[in-house]
Design an enzyme around this catalytic site. Structure first.
Site, mmCIF file in Angstrom:
data_model
loop_
_atom_site.group_PDB
_atom_site.id
_atom_site.type_symbol
_atom_site.label_atom_id
_atom_site.label_comp_id
_atom_site.label_asym_id
_atom_site.label_seq_id
_atom_site.Cartn_x
_atom_site.Cartn_y
_atom_site.Cartn_z
ATOM 1 C CE LYS A 53 33.868 -31.342 -32.737
ATOM 2 N NZ LYS A 53 32.637 -30.555 -33.181
ATOM 3 C CD GLN A 97 31.141 -28.172 -34.429
ATOM 4 O OE1 GLN A 97 31.448 -29.308 -34.081
ATOM 5 N NE2 GLN A 97 31.559 -27.890 -35.333
ATOM 6 C CG ASP A 120 31.630 -28.816 -26.931
ATOM 7 O OD1 ASP A 120 32.563 -28.893 -27.744
ATOM 8 O OD2 ASP A 120 30.238 -28.876 -28.209
HETATM 9 N N1 GUN Z 1 33.565 -25.376 -34.248
HETATM 10 C C1 GUN Z 1 34.327 -25.234 -33.014
HETATM 11 N N2 GUN Z 1 35.592 -26.047 -32.019
HETATM 12 C C2 GUN Z 1 33.698 -26.339 -31.826
HETATM 13 C C3 GUN Z 1 33.755 -26.906 -30.244
HETATM 14 O O1 GUN Z 1 34.251 -27.807 -29.897
HETATM 15 N N3 GUN Z 1 32.363 -27.514 -29.979
HETATM 16 C C4 GUN Z 1 31.125 -26.950 -30.671
HETATM 17 N N4 GUN Z 1 30.493 -27.458 -30.354
HETATM 18 N N5 GUN Z 1 31.420 -26.655 -31.605
HETATM 19 C C5 GUN Z 1 32.831 -26.237 -31.998
#
Ligand code: GUN
Length: 288
Positions: A53, A97, A120
């Protein structure tokens, strides 16, 4: 018929090229989009996702900051950090995350993030705004799926979309987004009776189950569009989807591969949400 592939990696790259120009334009106006990514603990998969990311941020000129915290970080400490970035005007997006360690409540953390920085799209305010068709941050994977379908020129209005899976992150919101586009939406899940009879009615079938090769050709109407959201690792270490690709490509009109399908779109939509957040915050500056 052999299905045409929807190449998410190529669509994602084209979008990122456009974003680069947009970020450059914003910089000329004195706005640098900023994203803070927080990881608690050292789960290797999560670490690789968050690094992906922040690396993608740099590619398009977004100021991406990765904060790695030890596993034993308290919920209180994490809430303090979120509060700090909620106040920080150079930060337009906050992503924590998931999953978090057991001693930290996912819900408490998601709800602590300002809805205006929730790139998100997990905060209940954004989920509610999405459901009522208001301006909202959309969750990245569902948003990416809709974008792929639109980029291919596949019509959505009036079509029957069947979603297999009902998670908060993918299944439920992707159905809602298709509904917002005037599709007729049906959800299937682990308790659904006669699932194949339902999925065989789908014009667009979205598969988000998390089980390798769950969907074979007997689930698919000839000519249907099939979107595979699964990411499963085979014994040889390679990635594969929830759809039996070799079988379904013989009946579907369009199919997303795994890898290089939905996956690359998810991070791309996170970048787009961060840029959008920077633009919205810039537009409302001084309006209070
Ligand atoms: N864990 C797995 N996918 C995601 C996501 O799209 N965002 C976040 N914050 N955690 C995740």
């Amino acid at each position: 018929m052999v299905a045409e592939l929807i190449k998410g990696n190529e669509i994602a790259q084209a979008k990122r090229d456009e974003m680069k120009d947009e970020v450059a334009r914003l910089k000329e106006e004195g706005v640098i989009p900023g994203l803070v990514v927080i990881l608690v603990g050292n789960d290797p998969a999560s670490l690789s996702y968050v690094r992906g990311k922040t690396k993608a941020c740099k590619q398009v000129g977004i100021n991406g900051k990765l904060i790695e915290l030890p596993e034993e970080t308290s919920e209180e400490k994490l809430l303090e950090l979120i509060d700090h970035y909620n106040q920080d005007e150079t930060c337009h997006g906050i992503l924590v995350q998931l999953p978090l360690p057991d001693h930290i409540s996912d819900t408490a953390i998601i709800e602590a993030i300002s809805p205006e920085k929730d790139v998100d799209g997990f905060h209940p305010i954004n989920i509610g705004r999405m459901m009522t068709g208001q301006r909202a941050f959309l969750p990245c994977t569902p948003f990416g799926i809709i974008e792929m379908v639109k980029m291919k020129g596949i019509p959505i209005e009036g079509k029957h979309v069947v979603v297999i899976g009902r998670s908060n992150i993918v299944g439920k919101p992707v159905g809602q987004l298709f509904l917002n586009e005037n599709a007729t939406v049906t959800y299937c899940h682990s308790r659904t009776a006669n699932m194949k009879e339902i999925t065989k009615q789908a014009d667009i079938l979205v598969v988000a189950v998390g089980k390798m090769h769950f969907v074979g050709k007997e689930f698919v109407k000839p000519g249907a569009v099939v979107i595979d959201v699964g990411i499963n690792r085979k014994d040889d270490g390679k990635l594969t989807g929830d759809v039996n690709f070799e079988e379904v490509e013989q009946v579907a009109s369009y199919l997303t591969p795994v890898p290089k399908g939905v996956g690359p779109m998810t991070i791309t939509m996170l970048l787009q949400n961060t840029i959008q957040s920077a633009k919205w915050s810039h537009q409302t500056e001084g309006v209070h």
